[in-house]
Design a protein around this motif. Structure first.
Motif, PDB file in Angstrom:
ATOM      1  N   GLN A   1      85.168  19.200  82.072  1.00 59.44           N
ATOM      2  CA  GLN A   1      85.208  20.624  82.377  1.00 59.44           C
ATOM      3  C   GLN A   1      84.180  20.976  83.443  1.00 59.44           C
TER       4      GLN A   1
ATOM      5  N   VAL B   1      87.163  28.196  82.011  1.00 61.00           N
ATOM      6  CA  VAL B   1      86.873  26.912  81.377  1.00 61.00           C
ATOM      7  C   VAL B   1      87.858  26.591  80.282  1.00 61.00           C
TER       8      VAL B   1
ATOM      9  N   LEU C   1      78.116  23.086  79.641  1.00 57.07           N
ATOM     10  CA  LEU C   1      79.396  22.594  79.138  1.00 57.07           C
ATOM     11  C   LEU C   1      79.216  21.170  78.621  1.00 57.07           C
TER      12      LEU C   1
ATOM     13  N   ARG D   1      84.919  20.492  87.247  1.00 57.13           N
ATOM     14  CA  ARG D   1      85.727  21.474  87.967  1.00 57.13           C
ATOM     15  C   ARG D   1      84.858  22.375  88.858  1.00 57.13           C
TER      16      ARG D   1
ATOM     17  N   ASP E   1      81.498  19.137  77.645  1.00 46.77           N
ATOM     18  CA  ASP E   1      82.553  18.291  78.194  1.00 46.77           C
ATOM     19  C   ASP E   1      82.331  18.113  79.703  1.00 46.77           C
TER      20      ASP E   1
END
Length: 264
Positions: A202, A263, A197, A205, A199
């Motif tokens: 994200q 996501v 990912l 999490r 980001d």
């Protein structure tokens, strides 16, 4: 995201073909690898590092439905963790025969060389990176470092033999589960997988989820990293610790929800 039309029939056909090829993938692992190939999470190339006699190559090629798989392997046995070629200098003859006999020759872009040689000219984005080459720490880490930078956002990386060899185990622990660049992750059989990912917010999490897996999986490190034979009490301890690590089969629907639903 739904499964492609005809997924189950195509999977069963691929399994029936691949079972006849010498290799070290269980049915559970072949099913999962087919799923990774058949359900793109982003755009990009599919790169296989380590082909041996073509078992995983055929599985992925059958899953891609015409999309080419890029595979790299010198097809020799230069590493102590490589499969035994039983006196032969190369696995090329068996690999070539298996690729031709299964009808995937035209969709396999094969490079008979070391992965670090392929990396010199590699410029393509990767949507699935399958690492099943040199299982030493140096070998696995090198493969990760050379090609992980080409992972496209939401791409999948997968390592074979995470539960049995120090290389894939340590890289999966340190560079995947402790990284802030990977989100959903898990084990299917001995395959450790994760979604890249871009980001970091994200990816955060999944920090707690990955840490829980890290704590369970890291207990194998002293056993797997030892040169001592795995027998007696050590074998019992290994089997017990391994049983505590979630690595059962993952339904295609559940996997799709993990990599597409959570996501967003």
């Amino acid at each position: 995201m739904k499964l492609p039309e005809g997924f189950n029939n195509a999977l069963n056909d691929a399994l029936n073909i691949a079972r006849g090829i010498e290799g070290y993938l269980s049915d559970r692992e072949m099913r999962f690898l087919f799923l990774l190939g058949a359900c793109p999470t982003t755009e990009g190339s599919v790169l296989e590092i380590g082909s041996f006699k073509g078992k995983s190559t055929v599985i992925l090629a059958k899953a891609l439905k015409g999309e080419k798989i890029v595979a790299v392997d010198p097809l020799t046995s230069p590493s102590i963790t490589d499969p035994d070629l039983k006196g032969k200098a190369s696995a090329w003859d068996e690999f070539e025969k298996n690729i031709k006999n299964t009808g995937v020759e035209n969709v396999v872009e094969f490079h008979q060389m070391f992965s670090h040689e392929l990396a010199k000219d590699w410029q393509r984005n990767i949507r699935l990176l399958w690492i099943d080459g040199d299982h030493t720490y140096k070998g696995t880490k090198t493969d990760f470092d050379l090609f992980s930078g080409f992972l496209k956002d939401r791409a999948i990386i997968a390592f074979h033999d995470v539960l049995g060899f120090i290389g894939p185990l340590r890289v999966f622990l340190e560079d995947i589960l402790l990284s802030d660049r990977f989100g959903s992750s898990g084990l299917v059989g001995t395959i450790g997988w994760a979604q890249y990912l871009k980001d970091k917010e994200q990816a955060l999490r999944y920090k707690e989820e990955k840490l829980k897996l890290y704590l369970k999986l890291s207990r194998l490190m002293p056993i797997v990293s030892s040169d001592r034979a795995l027998n007696g009490l050590r074998r019992l301890k290994y089997k017990f610790l391994r049983s505590r690590i979630p690595h059962s089969g993952l339904s295609p629907e559940k996997w799709l929800s993990k990599v597409f639903g959570e996501v967003d």
